[in-house]
Enzyme design. Sequence first.
Site, PDB file in Angstrom:
ATOM      1  CB  THR A   1      -9.855   1.693   7.197  1.00  0.00           C
ATOM      2  OG1 THR A   1      -9.604   2.261   5.738  1.00  0.00           O
ATOM      3  CG2 THR A   1     -10.615   0.774   7.018  1.00  0.00           C
TER       4      THR A   1
ATOM      5  CG  ASN B   1      -1.951   1.152   1.588  1.00  0.00           C
ATOM      6  OD1 ASN B   1      -1.393   2.127   1.255  1.00  0.00           O
ATOM      7  ND2 ASN B   1      -3.238   0.481   1.692  1.00  0.00           N
TER       8      ASN B   1
ATOM      9  CG  HIS C   1       0.345   6.206   5.334  1.00  0.00           C
ATOM     10  ND1 HIS C   1      -0.051   7.380   5.725  1.00  0.00           N
ATOM     11  CD2 HIS C   1       0.009   5.355   5.074  1.00  0.00           C
ATOM     12  CE1 HIS C   1      -1.270   6.930   6.045  1.00  0.00           C
ATOM     13  NE2 HIS C   1      -1.058   5.231   5.749  1.00  0.00           N
TER      14      HIS C   1
ATOM     15  CD  GLU D   1      -7.130  -0.626   1.138  1.00  0.00           C
ATOM     16  OE1 GLU D   1      -6.976   0.000   1.601  1.00  0.00           O
ATOM     17  OE2 GLU D   1      -6.504  -1.439   1.756  1.00  0.00           O
TER      18      GLU D   1
ATOM     19  NE  ARG E   1      -8.403   7.258   4.312  1.00  0.00           N
ATOM     20  CZ  ARG E   1      -9.372   6.874   5.076  1.00  0.00           C
ATOM     21  NH1 ARG E   1     -10.456   7.353   5.581  1.00  0.00           N
ATOM     22  NH2 ARG E   1      -8.825   6.001   6.163  1.00  0.00           N
TER      23      ARG E   1
ATOM     24  CG  HIS F   1      -8.236   3.831   0.994  1.00  0.00           C
ATOM     25  ND1 HIS F   1      -8.665   3.445   2.418  1.00  0.00           N
ATOM     26  CD2 HIS F   1      -9.264   4.723   0.185  1.00  0.00           C
ATOM     27  CE1 HIS F   1      -9.559   4.213   2.713  1.00  0.00           C
ATOM     28  NE2 HIS F   1     -10.383   4.620   1.467  1.00  0.00           N
TER      29      HIS F   1
ATOM     30  NE  ARG G   1      -7.814  10.879   5.331  1.00  0.00           N
ATOM     31  CZ  ARG G   1      -8.354  10.927   6.647  1.00  0.00           C
ATOM     32  NH1 ARG G   1      -7.517   9.525   7.723  1.00  0.00           N
ATOM     33  NH2 ARG G   1     -10.338  10.972   6.889  1.00  0.00           N
TER      34      ARG G   1
ATOM     35  CG  HIS H   1      -5.606  -2.077   9.943  1.00  0.00           C
ATOM     36  ND1 HIS H   1      -6.155  -0.759   8.797  1.00  0.00           N
ATOM     37  CD2 HIS H   1      -5.332  -2.016  11.239  1.00  0.00           C
ATOM     38  CE1 HIS H   1      -6.160   0.069  10.183  1.00  0.00           C
ATOM     39  NE2 HIS H   1      -6.037  -0.431  11.232  1.00  0.00           N
TER      40      HIS H   1
ATOM     41  CD  GLU I   1      -6.881  -6.455   2.708  1.00  0.00           C
ATOM     42  OE1 GLU I   1      -6.336  -5.587   3.815  1.00  0.00           O
ATOM     43  OE2 GLU I   1      -7.120  -5.926   1.284  1.00  0.00           O
TER      44      GLU I   1
END
Length: 252
Positions: free
Chosen positions: A105, A11, A14, A74, A49, A47, A53, A198, A155
């Site tokens: 999440t 992922n 970040h 995502e 959003r 992801h 963000r 996660h 998932e």
Amino acid sequence: MSAPPLRLGVNVDHVATLRNARGGFYPDPCRAAHEAIMAGADGITAHLREDRRHIRDEDMERLKRQILTPLNFEMAATDEMVAIATRLRPHAVCLVPEKREERTTEGGLDVRGQATALRPVIRELAETGIRVSLFVEPDDAALDAAHALGAPVVELHTGAYAEACLSGETDVIARETARIYHAAEHGLSLGLEVHAGHGLTEDNVGRIAAIPQIVELNIGHALVSAAVFVGLQDAVRAMRAAMDTGRASVPA
């Protein structure tokens, strides 16, 4: 019979978080995707959003154009996101809950309570050729509901397990590991493909990697954090090694 291979989805959210802190163009999440793939990632997750963000629309477009490995999008089950997904046509979409005030999440979808809203979204995405996954808590009722909705993949949310590992409470770690193991078994018995993610780190991933019914882990924050010190390729290689060690512990 040996466990199936375990895939790693990286992922890159970040990397975009760090970029957006200054509002510029670097570090580039697309470059991070290429670096992760070079180091052994089997796919890339991002992801988009509602509040943008971290990942931006143009990031998703560039990822779809540039990477050859599967792209996992995502997203929340909203009209806006469905329109973007059906236009871009990533390999997979993982539907997740989303609240503006959350840092990340915080739990799985309420699959039973939102079944009426989720069903047409799953159908529309599937009709476009997108493989749909639902991000769910590791419990039988959620898995049964996911199966009833026709989603081929789930998932499992590993957040409670990751929190237990941080606390060091061995009984809680054992309980959460067993809960995920049971959910993975139940999901496979329903014909679902089972993924997990996660809060997974190099230190705690081994127990989850050792669950043979799980075939993919999606990991981001821990890899980007480690990359600050060792670089992303080395961070991905270390995670891959930890996953492989955990997988190797599965009885033949």
